[in-house]
Design a protein around this motif. Structure first.
Motif, PDB file in Angstrom:
ATOM      1  N   VAL A 352      -7.191  -4.744   6.597  1.00 55.35           N
ATOM      2  CA  VAL A 352      -5.965  -4.009   6.291  1.00 55.35           C
ATOM      3  C   VAL A 352      -4.833  -4.438   7.227  1.00 55.35           C
ATOM      4  N   LEU A 353      -3.741  -4.863   6.639  1.00 56.24           N
ATOM      5  CA  LEU A 353      -2.514  -5.113   7.392  1.00 56.24           C
ATOM      6  C   LEU A 353      -1.724  -3.805   7.498  1.00 56.24           C
ATOM      7  N   PRO A 354      -0.773  -3.720   8.434  1.00 59.29           N
ATOM      8  CA  PRO A 354      -0.047  -2.447   8.625  1.00 59.29           C
ATOM      9  C   PRO A 354       0.559  -1.891   7.348  1.00 59.29           C
ATOM     10  N   GLU A 355       1.114  -2.750   6.505  1.00 59.53           N
ATOM     11  CA  GLU A 355       1.777  -2.255   5.294  1.00 59.53           C
ATOM     12  C   GLU A 355       0.773  -1.812   4.215  1.00 59.53           C
ATOM     13  N   GLN A 356      -0.515  -2.049   4.435  1.00 57.79           N
ATOM     14  CA  GLN A 356      -1.533  -1.680   3.455  1.00 57.79           C
ATOM     15  C   GLN A 356      -2.277  -0.394   3.821  1.00 57.79           C
ATOM     16  N   ARG A 357      -1.956   0.202   4.954  1.00 55.64           N
ATOM     17  CA  ARG A 357      -2.734   1.345   5.444  1.00 55.64           C
ATOM     18  C   ARG A 357      -2.719   2.515   4.474  1.00 55.64           C
ATOM     19  N   ARG A 358      -1.541   2.905   4.020  1.00 55.93           N
ATOM     20  CA  ARG A 358      -1.442   4.094   3.170  1.00 55.93           C
ATOM     21  C   ARG A 358      -2.185   3.899   1.853  1.00 55.93           C
ATOM     22  N   ASP A 359      -1.971   2.758   1.207  1.00 55.03           N
ATOM     23  CA  ASP A 359      -2.631   2.517  -0.078  1.00 55.03           C
ATOM     24  C   ASP A 359      -4.145   2.441   0.085  1.00 55.03           C
ATOM     25  N   THR A 360      -4.599   1.822   1.169  1.00 56.01           N
ATOM     26  CA  THR A 360      -6.044   1.709   1.385  1.00 56.01           C
ATOM     27  C   THR A 360      -6.667   3.074   1.643  1.00 56.01           C
ATOM     28  N   ALA A 361      -5.979   3.915   2.400  1.00 59.58           N
ATOM     29  CA  ALA A 361      -6.492   5.265   2.656  1.00 59.58           C
ATOM     30  C   ALA A 361      -6.620   6.054   1.358  1.00 59.58           C
ATOM     31  N   ALA A 362      -5.625   5.927   0.465  1.00 59.21           N
ATOM     32  CA  ALA A 362      -5.685   6.618  -0.829  1.00 59.21           C
ATOM     33  C   ALA A 362      -6.820   6.071  -1.681  1.00 59.21           C
ATOM     34  N   LEU A 363      -7.014   4.771  -1.639  1.00 56.22           N
ATOM     35  CA  LEU A 363      -8.094   4.125  -2.381  1.00 56.22           C
ATOM     36  C   LEU A 363      -9.462   4.660  -1.948  1.00 56.22           C
ATOM     37  N   LEU A 364      -9.683   4.739  -0.657  1.00 63.41           N
ATOM     38  CA  LEU A 364     -10.970   5.208  -0.143  1.00 63.41           C
ATOM     39  C   LEU A 364     -11.203   6.675  -0.452  1.00 63.41           C
ATOM     40  N   ARG A 365     -10.138   7.484  -0.448  1.00 60.43           N
ATOM     41  CA  ARG A 365     -10.295   8.899  -0.819  1.00 60.43           C
ATOM     42  C   ARG A 365     -10.785   9.016  -2.256  1.00 60.43           C
ATOM     43  N   LYS A 366     -10.199   8.256  -3.168  1.00 54.35           N
ATOM     44  CA  LYS A 366     -10.625   8.309  -4.561  1.00 54.35           C
ATOM     45  C   LYS A 366     -12.054   7.815  -4.736  1.00 54.35           C
ATOM     46  N   ALA A 367     -12.469   6.880  -3.893  1.00 57.06           N
ATOM     47  CA  ALA A 367     -13.833   6.350  -3.961  1.00 57.06           C
ATOM     48  C   ALA A 367     -14.830   7.230  -3.219  1.00 57.06           C
ATOM     49  N   ALA A 368     -14.348   8.323  -2.628  1.00 57.67           N
ATOM     50  CA  ALA A 368     -15.190   9.257  -1.873  1.00 57.67           C
ATOM     51  C   ALA A 368     -15.869   8.572  -0.687  1.00 57.67           C
TER      52      ALA A 368
END
Length: 487
Positions: A352-368
């Motif tokens: 994860v690069l700095p600009e990808q943090r928010r999207d990656t966090a949302a992705l992992l939440r949806k994936a439980a």
């Protein structure tokens, strides 16, 4: 894992012997839950997480029933008795590899049908007569329209990864195909999820079905450990990629685009880490060759797009690396599912690069998935622990020089369709002669005059693109158009 044997589940002795020979002695939960119903002829809707054993769960009853009371007598050209639909070539090939040794026990013949290769071999197999067809929907529909195959004798139909077929837009074709199979036949549908239109297939084609679900739709493998590695820059990410790829075990690196998958595989190979790529731009022979090299251990790193997220079933993949985080959570789960298969453990890393943090966090939440991000460098202890022993440097083999565009390339098609495809891929209009037909490729006056005009207008380049790092790329408009990748 379970300690229930296949024999205890009612699997015929000849198949139990073959399964034992193949090293399969204990049934997985999805197999324990479904075999009694599937072998008795019931329609079954089975849901299980990736790597849970779904392929064997439908292969055993398919062969058991065709080898017993459903044996169709003399084979008839173009009229198979069983049909398995799969979304990708890779998955169809690997399903066939599971079915074939079981089918041989009863003298049953099977074949695969998919696009990307000549249909001649497939047509010849159908004309000779086959019992089991494992097919991708597009090519199967083509052969049906040409009259090479009829589905009116099909006794058992299996839809594997139906949700992925929906994602790829195959449901209309699947519906047409299913309509051509007898209503009285047995239907089995196995998938990791049951959304995105799959419920319509269930309502239309399954009768008095039994649902067996051994996992929640977003369930991930408990033996899988997830890591999120944050890096501050592209350069440090490149160093981390090279380090993570350097271990002795098999690993898959997932990218978003075809171009960067190919590029990264080459760069890792040049760095002494033998790697192959897998993506939609490769011909089927090239896909097969690269996947075979990875499966055999000839190379230990596979760099792939999402075309491999469901279709790659290779044992002992110890590490999956999301070099580019996927766009949605289902892709994350299916990519990750290439490791920790068949009850074994595995590791998954997302970079994860700095600009990808928010999207990656949302992705992992949806994936439980619950995981605490770590800020790392290539030399961090957490990285060293994942890599383990570093493999020996392998001197890269000399690579044949690539010829410039426009020069003759042996075996390269010069047909109108091939030129049109290359033009679309390159983002340039196809060249035509005065009559409007595609111009012949090669030197000639037109090529020379084009070069002269480019030089005269100051557009000729002496240096080309300078690419820094493993995944660096030009930021110009032309490069942006060429980065339209996909799978």
């Amino acid at each position: 894992m379970t300690d229930i044997s296949f024999g205890a589940l009612g699997v015929p002795a000849p198949l139990v012997a073959k399964l034992t020979e193949l090293g399969k002695t204990e049934a997985f939960p999805i197999q324990v839950d479904t075999l009694a119903d599937t072998m008795s002829g019931r329609d079954v809707l089975g849901r299980g997480k990736t790597g849970s054993g779904k392929t064997l769960a439908f292969s055993i009853p398919l062969v058991t029933r065709l080898g017993g009371k459903l044996a169709g007598g003399n084979r008839r050209p173009g009229r198979p008795l069983a049909l398995v639909l799969a979304p990708t070539r890779e998955l169809a090939t690997q399903i066939s590899a599971v079915i074939e040794p079981l089918a041989e026990v009863y003298g049953l013949k099977s074949t695969t049908i998919f696009g990307g290769v000549s249909q001649q071999r497939q047509v010849a197999a159908l004309k000779a007569g086959v019992d089991i067809v494992v097919a991708c929907p597009g090519r199967l529909e083509d052969l049906m329209k040409q009259g090479f195959v009829s589905l009116d004798a099909v006794e058992i139909t299996v839809l594997d990864e139906a949700d992925h077929m929906a994602d790829l837009g195959f449901l209309p074709v699947v519906t047409k195909i299913m309509d051509k199979t007898p209503q009285s036949g047995q239907r089995l549908l196995f998938s990791a999820t049951l959304d995105n239109g799959v419920d319509k297939l269930v309502k239309r084609f399954l009768h008095n079905e039994v649902l067996h679900s051994v996992d929640e739709a977003t369930s991930h493998v408990s033996a899988m450990t997830h890591h999120v590695f944050e890096v501050p820059s592209v350069n440090e990410k490149n160093e981390l990629i090279r380090k993570l790829a350097s271990g002795t075990g098999r690993r898959i690196l997932f990218m978003r685009t075809k171009h960067h998958a190919k590029k990264l595989a080459r760069q890792l190979t040049d760095a002494g880490i033998p790697s192959v790529d897998l993506h939609g731009n490769l011909s089927q022979p090239a896909r097969d060759r690269n996947l075979a090299a990875f499966a055999s251990g000839e190379v230990r790193v596979l760099v792939a797009t999402d075309v491999a997220a469901r279709g790659v079933h290779v044992d002992d993949i110890e590490l999956v690396i999301h070099v580019d985080p996927p766009m949605e959570h289902k892709a994350y789960l299916h990519r990750s599912g290439r490791t920790a298969r068949a009850g074994k453990e595995g590791e998954v890393v997302t970079l994860v690069l700095p600009e990808q943090r928010r999207d990656t966090a949302a992705l992992l939440r949806k994936a439980a998935i619950t995981v605490t991000p770590q800020q790392v460098t290539a030399s961090s202890p957490a990285v060293d622990k994942l890599v383990g022993d570093v493999a020996a440097y392998v001197t890269p083999a000399p690579r044949a020089a690539e010829q410039p565009r426009g020069q003759s390339q042996g075996g390269r098609s010069q047909g109108a369709n091939a030129q049109r495809k290359r033009a679309n891929r390159d983002g340039q209009p196809a060249r035509t002669d005065r009559s409007g037909r595609p111009a012949a490729e090669g030197g000639g006056r037109q090529q020379r005059s084009s070069q002269q005009r480019a030089a005269g207008s100051g557009q000729a380049s002496s240096g080309g693109l300078k690419v820094g790092g493993l995944v660096g790329m030009s930021q110009g408009g032309g490069a942006g158009r060429r980065r339209s990748g996909g799978r």
